[in-house]
Write a protein that holds these residues in place. Structure first.
Motif, short mmCIF file in Angstrom:
data_model
loop_
_atom_site.label_atom_id
_atom_site.label_comp_id
_atom_site.label_asym_id
_atom_site.label_seq_id
_atom_site.Cartn_x
_atom_site.Cartn_y
_atom_site.Cartn_z
N ARG A 61 0.81 -1.21 0.00
CA ARG A 61 0.00 0.00 0.00
C ARG A 61 0.85 1.27 0.00
NH1 ARG A 61 -2.53 -3.46 3.75
NH2 ARG A 61 -4.49 -4.32 2.97
N CYS A 62 2.17 1.07 0.01
CA CYS A 62 3.07 2.21 -0.06
C CYS A 62 4.44 1.70 -0.50
CB CYS A 62 3.18 2.91 1.31
SG CYS A 62 3.83 1.84 2.60
N ASP A 63 5.34 2.58 -0.85
CA ASP A 63 6.72 2.19 -1.12
C ASP A 63 7.33 1.72 0.20
OD1 ASP A 63 6.21 3.07 -3.64
OD2 ASP A 63 7.40 4.92 -3.47
N ALA A 64 7.98 0.55 0.17
CA ALA A 64 8.42 -0.02 1.45
C ALA A 64 9.52 -1.05 1.22
CB ALA A 64 7.24 -0.67 2.16
N THR A 65 10.08 -1.51 2.34
CA THR A 65 10.99 -2.65 2.35
C THR A 65 10.30 -3.81 3.04
OG1 THR A 65 12.93 -1.20 2.46
CG2 THR A 65 13.24 -3.48 3.13
N VAL A 66 10.43 -5.01 2.48
CA VAL A 66 9.80 -6.18 3.07
C VAL A 66 10.61 -6.61 4.30
CG1 VAL A 66 9.06 -8.56 2.72
CG2 VAL A 66 8.94 -6.92 0.82
N GLU A 67 10.03 -6.50 5.49
CA GLU A 67 10.71 -6.88 6.72
C GLU A 67 10.55 -8.37 7.02
OE1 GLU A 67 9.28 -4.38 9.89
OE2 GLU A 67 11.09 -3.13 9.78
N LYS A 68 9.31 -8.84 6.90
CA LYS A 68 9.01 -10.24 7.18
C LYS A 68 8.15 -10.80 6.06
CE LYS A 68 8.96 -9.78 12.25
NZ LYS A 68 8.12 -9.96 13.46
N LEU A 69 8.36 -12.06 5.72
CA LEU A 69 7.56 -12.76 4.72
C LEU A 69 7.43 -14.21 5.21
CD1 LEU A 69 6.20 -11.93 2.08
CD2 LEU A 69 8.20 -12.74 0.85
N PRO A 70 6.56 -14.44 6.20
CA PRO A 70 6.54 -15.72 6.92
C PRO A 70 5.74 -16.84 6.25
CG PRO A 70 5.00 -14.23 7.93
CD PRO A 70 5.65 -13.46 6.82
N VAL A 71 5.40 -16.70 4.96
CA VAL A 71 4.61 -17.74 4.29
C VAL A 71 5.34 -18.24 3.06
CG1 VAL A 71 2.37 -16.92 5.12
CG2 VAL A 71 3.32 -15.95 3.02
N ARG A 72 4.99 -19.47 2.67
CA ARG A 72 5.55 -20.09 1.48
C ARG A 72 4.43 -20.61 0.60
NH1 ARG A 72 10.51 -23.82 3.95
NH2 ARG A 72 11.71 -22.09 4.88
N VAL A 73 4.75 -20.86 -0.66
CA VAL A 73 3.75 -21.42 -1.57
C VAL A 73 3.26 -22.76 -1.01
CG1 VAL A 73 3.38 -22.36 -3.87
CG2 VAL A 73 4.72 -20.27 -3.59
N GLY A 74 1.94 -22.93 -1.00
CA GLY A 74 1.33 -24.16 -0.49
C GLY A 74 0.84 -24.06 0.93
N ASP A 75 1.27 -23.01 1.67
CA ASP A 75 0.83 -22.85 3.06
C ASP A 75 -0.67 -22.59 3.13
OD1 ASP A 75 3.42 -23.14 3.86
OD2 ASP A 75 3.70 -21.07 4.56
N GLN A 76 -1.34 -23.22 4.11
CA GLN A 76 -2.71 -22.88 4.44
C GLN A 76 -2.69 -21.77 5.48
OE1 GLN A 76 -5.54 -24.07 3.10
NE2 GLN A 76 -4.52 -25.54 1.76
N VAL A 77 -3.43 -20.70 5.24
CA VAL A 77 -3.41 -19.56 6.15
C VAL A 77 -4.81 -19.27 6.66
CG1 VAL A 77 -1.36 -18.53 5.13
CG2 VAL A 77 -3.60 -17.91 4.23
N ALA A 78 -4.88 -18.71 7.86
CA ALA A 78 -6.16 -18.40 8.49
C ALA A 78 -6.48 -16.92 8.32
CB ALA A 78 -6.12 -18.75 9.97
N THR A 79 -7.73 -16.57 8.50
CA THR A 79 -8.16 -15.18 8.42
C THR A 79 -7.34 -14.32 9.37
OG1 THR A 79 -10.40 -15.91 7.92
CG2 THR A 79 -10.14 -13.63 8.65
N ARG A 80 -6.86 -13.20 8.89
CA ARG A 80 -6.07 -12.21 9.62
C ARG A 80 -4.65 -12.66 9.91
NH1 ARG A 80 -6.60 -7.63 8.99
NH2 ARG A 80 -5.84 -7.00 11.04
N GLN A 81 -4.23 -13.80 9.38
CA GLN A 81 -2.85 -14.24 9.59
C GLN A 81 -1.91 -13.31 8.85
OE1 GLN A 81 -2.14 -18.44 9.06
NE2 GLN A 81 0.00 -18.12 8.49
N LEU A 82 -0.77 -13.00 9.47
CA LEU A 82 0.21 -12.11 8.86
C LEU A 82 0.87 -12.80 7.67
CD1 LEU A 82 1.78 -9.39 9.08
CD2 LEU A 82 3.51 -10.67 10.38
N LEU A 83 0.81 -12.14 6.52
CA LEU A 83 1.44 -12.67 5.31
C LEU A 83 2.74 -11.93 5.00
CD1 LEU A 83 -1.67 -13.07 2.98
CD2 LEU A 83 -0.79 -14.64 4.72
N ALA A 84 2.79 -10.66 5.33
CA ALA A 84 4.00 -9.87 5.09
C ALA A 84 3.98 -8.65 6.00
CB ALA A 84 4.09 -9.44 3.63
N ALA A 85 5.18 -8.28 6.48
CA ALA A 85 5.34 -7.05 7.25
C ALA A 85 6.25 -6.12 6.46
CB ALA A 85 5.94 -7.34 8.62
N LEU A 86 5.82 -4.87 6.28
CA LEU A 86 6.53 -3.91 5.45
C LEU A 86 7.01 -2.72 6.28
CD1 LEU A 86 4.05 -3.75 2.42
CD2 LEU A 86 5.94 -5.35 2.77
#
Length: 658
Positions: free
Chosen positions: A622-647
């Protein structure tokens, strides 16, 4: 034909309940299958026998051919009805049924295969003389070939998955610069949804209508059509409202389209129920073949309403080897029918599919009203399957009567606990263009491109405040009608929050079952579980409601409202969290991770793509940023509101200024 007395329904939800109902009426035993997500679901309880076939993921349960065949053998079933979706148009499944000695209540595997690929089907239809949309359905699938053919066809054009349907793997292109991205996105979505990235290109016919013909064929060479359905009201190429007959089709055009549809069915030696879909040009005369659905359609109830036929029963009879019980000249259409698809989705959030607990469910009833569903109160609507939860159908002597009945039925539909498109459906039905029968495939894009969330009126907010007040009193052991009685001298403050809106309300008790909320005088007339009747400034209002956790859900006429009382609630997330965090909008599966930790990204850049309820959802910066965290991988099952990326937002020039 091999005789059978037990039918396994290889599906779930409303269509499974629908098939079971007709099978039982014909004297057949029914067998349901269910995944772990559907344990105890109404469709499993409706059958004579229900068998577990796997975990929640459709690929390991409802889409598992070995699991379904094993269940049919274990139950002693002699036939399988696939419903629609899942394995219904899978020729390998039809063949597997035959090899297992099971009667497949659908067309032959060869007919499914002939129409299963849009490119091959279109080539066959051209050979059969069925009018087709100009386009490209060639074998060369390179980007260069697709770009070259797109230039030949001209804009606007449609990019479509050759192996799929339901709006997945489909993109409308109106500008040349958008074509490469549309091809890449359609191919990716098609590969994930159908296991094939093959695409076709078609000239986009703007201002036209989506009109389909219901065909039926038996194994003795008889083929008929049952008239047309108009399915022009679509969003994202998925149908929302359907009706029969089409307001744009007269008897002469119906005959021409019916002849073409029957020719299409004969060209592939079709047997059973099928639908030939056409695009009717804006001139109201020219029509073009789109595809053939080799199964029962979601919208089949409107055809049943105007023909008086049970199409599922007819499917079963044909699968048992019977002749069609009527000829083409015997088919007549009586009255008009309209169907609305009730989805668990948020129209104001880009039609984002919803999941959660359906805390309250009460389908409507009345003259000419039919509701096909597989729901019960307290049931969880999962993210693993399509977000359509019910169909509401109205039949009347005229189109206008059917429209009025459908609107009244939707107003009386209670579906609380999750967000639905009920209010959106009512807005569609009330629009002058739909009321006049003028809706084309551009109806929703033109008039409802960005639906707004429905806003509650002052009466509904007052009733919400009253219910929260009484709930608070009851929680403290008081009689709500006498709690904090003050003769109107004391006002109890409440802060109601719905969506992004906060609303302060003050409640004063002025007598037994009498309140003043703001400037409104309220007299409670009656209470029942989940229902409150009150007079507000002399106007009688009834509201259906349910408390689910810390949320009060209400339905009153055309309005739904989910409201919290947060006067003493902890503060929400810190300011700016929406920019810094990308969270899953619902339960789903990660299908692509397009960035890496430490990488710089720009506003609008795609970071993660997740798939839920058969659709892909792109999470973007939603803005110009640096990716701090990216705790998911392809194939992961994720729940509602689970963190996918921190910028970490990049500093702007304004931030750097002293």
């Amino acid at each position: 034909m091999k005789p059978f007395d037990t039918i396994l329904v290889a599906n779930r939800g409303e269509i499974a309940c629908r098939v079971i109902r007709s099978a039982r009426a014909l004297g057949y035993r029914s067998v349901a299958v269910y995944s772990d997500a559907d344990a105890g679901a109404p469709h499993a309880q409706a059958a004579d026998l229900a068998l577990r076939i796997g975990p929640a993921e459709a690929a390991q349960s409802y889409l598992s051919i070995p699991a379904v065949i094993a269940a049919a053998n274990a139950a002693g079933a002699g036939a399988v009805h696939p419903g629609y979706g899942f394995l219904s148009e899978n020729d390998a499944f039809a063949r597997a049924c035959a090899e297992a000695g099971l009667v497949f209540i659908g067309p032959p595997a060869a007919a499914i295969a002939a129409m299963g690929n849009k490119a091959a089907a279109k080539r066959r239809m051209i050979a059969a003389g069925v009018p087709c949309v100009p386009g490209y359905e060639g074998e060369d699938q390179s980007d260069a070939a697709l770009l070259r053919e797109a230039k030949r066809i001209g804009l606007p054009l449609m990019v479509k998955a050759a192996a799929g349907g339901g709006g997945r793997g489909m993109r409308l292109v109106t500008e040349a610069a958008a074509l490469p991205g549309a091809i890449a996105a359609a191919r990716s979505e098609a590969e994930n949804a159908f296991g094939s990235g093959e695409l076709i290109l078609e000239k986009a016919v703007t201002g036209g209508r989506h009109v389909e013909i219901q065909v039926f064929a038996d194994s003795h060479g008889n083929v008929v059509h049952l008239g047309e359905r108009d399915c022009s009201v679509q969003r994202r190429h998925q149908k929302v409202l359907e009706e029969a007959p089409s307001p744009a089709v007269d008897a002469a055009l119906r005959e021409k389209m019916g002849v073409a549809a029957v020719a299409a069915a004969r060209a592939i030696a079709y047997v059973g129920a099928g639908t030939v879909e056409f695009l009717l040009d804006a001139d109201g005369k020219s029509f073009y073949f789109l595809e053939m659905n080799t199964r029962l359609q979601v919208e089949h109830p409107v055809t049943e309403a105007v023909t008086g036929l049970d199409l599922v029963a007819l499917q079963i009879r044909i699968a048992a080897g019977e002749h069609l019980p009527f000829a083409q000249e015997d088919v007549t259409l009586a009255g008009h029918a309209i169907e609305a698809r009730l989805y668990a989705e948020a129209p104001a959030q880009g039609f984002l599919p919803q999941s959660g607990v359906l805390a309250a469910w009460q389908p409507p009833a009345g003259d000419g009203i039919r509701v096909d569903h597989g729901l019960r109160a307290g049931q969880t609507v999962t993210p693993f399957y399509d977000p359509m939860i019910a169909k509401v159908i109205a039949h009347g002597a005229t189109r206008e009567e059917a429209r009025r009945r459908l609107m009244l039925a939707l107003e009386r539909t209670v579906a609380l606990g999750i967000t639905t498109n009920r209010a959106f459906l009512l807005d569609l039905l009330a629009h002058p263009d739909f009321a006049a029968g003028r809706a084309t495939t551009q109806f929703i894009p033109q008039h409802f491109a960005s639906p707004a969330a429905p806003q509650p009126d002052s009466h509904l907010l007052a009733l919400a405040a009253l219910l929260w007040f009484e709930a608070s009193a009851a929680a403290q052991g008081h009689d709500p009608a006498r709690a904090w009685y003050s003769g109107g001298g004391f006002t109890w403050p409440l802060r109601l929050e719905y969506g992004e809106t906060r609303h302060m309300a003050g409640v004063a008790v002025t007598g037994p079952d009498r309140y003043r909320i703001g400037d409104a005088e309220i007299a409670v007339r009656g209470r029942a579980p989940g229902r409150l009747q009150a007079a507000i400034d002399g106007t009688e209002r009834g509201v259906d409601y349910v408390f689910a956790g810390d949320v009060l859900h209400l339905a009153c006429g055309r309005a739904d409202l989910a409201v919290r009382e947060t006067l003493h609630a902890p503060p929400g997330a810190a300011e700016g969290a929406a920019e810094r965090e990308l969270r899953a909008p619902m339960n789903g599966r990660i299908v692509a991770v397009l960035a890496a930790e430490g990488e710089s990204v720009t506003r609008g850049q795609r970071i993660v793509i997740m798939e839920a309820m058969k659709m892909q959802h792109e999470l973007v910066a939603r803005c110009d940023a640096t990716v701090e965290k990216l705790p998911v991988r392809v194939g992961d099952q994720v729940a509602t509101r689970q963190l996918l990326a921190a910028l970490a937002p990049l500093a702007t020039e304004q931030d750097r200024a002293p």
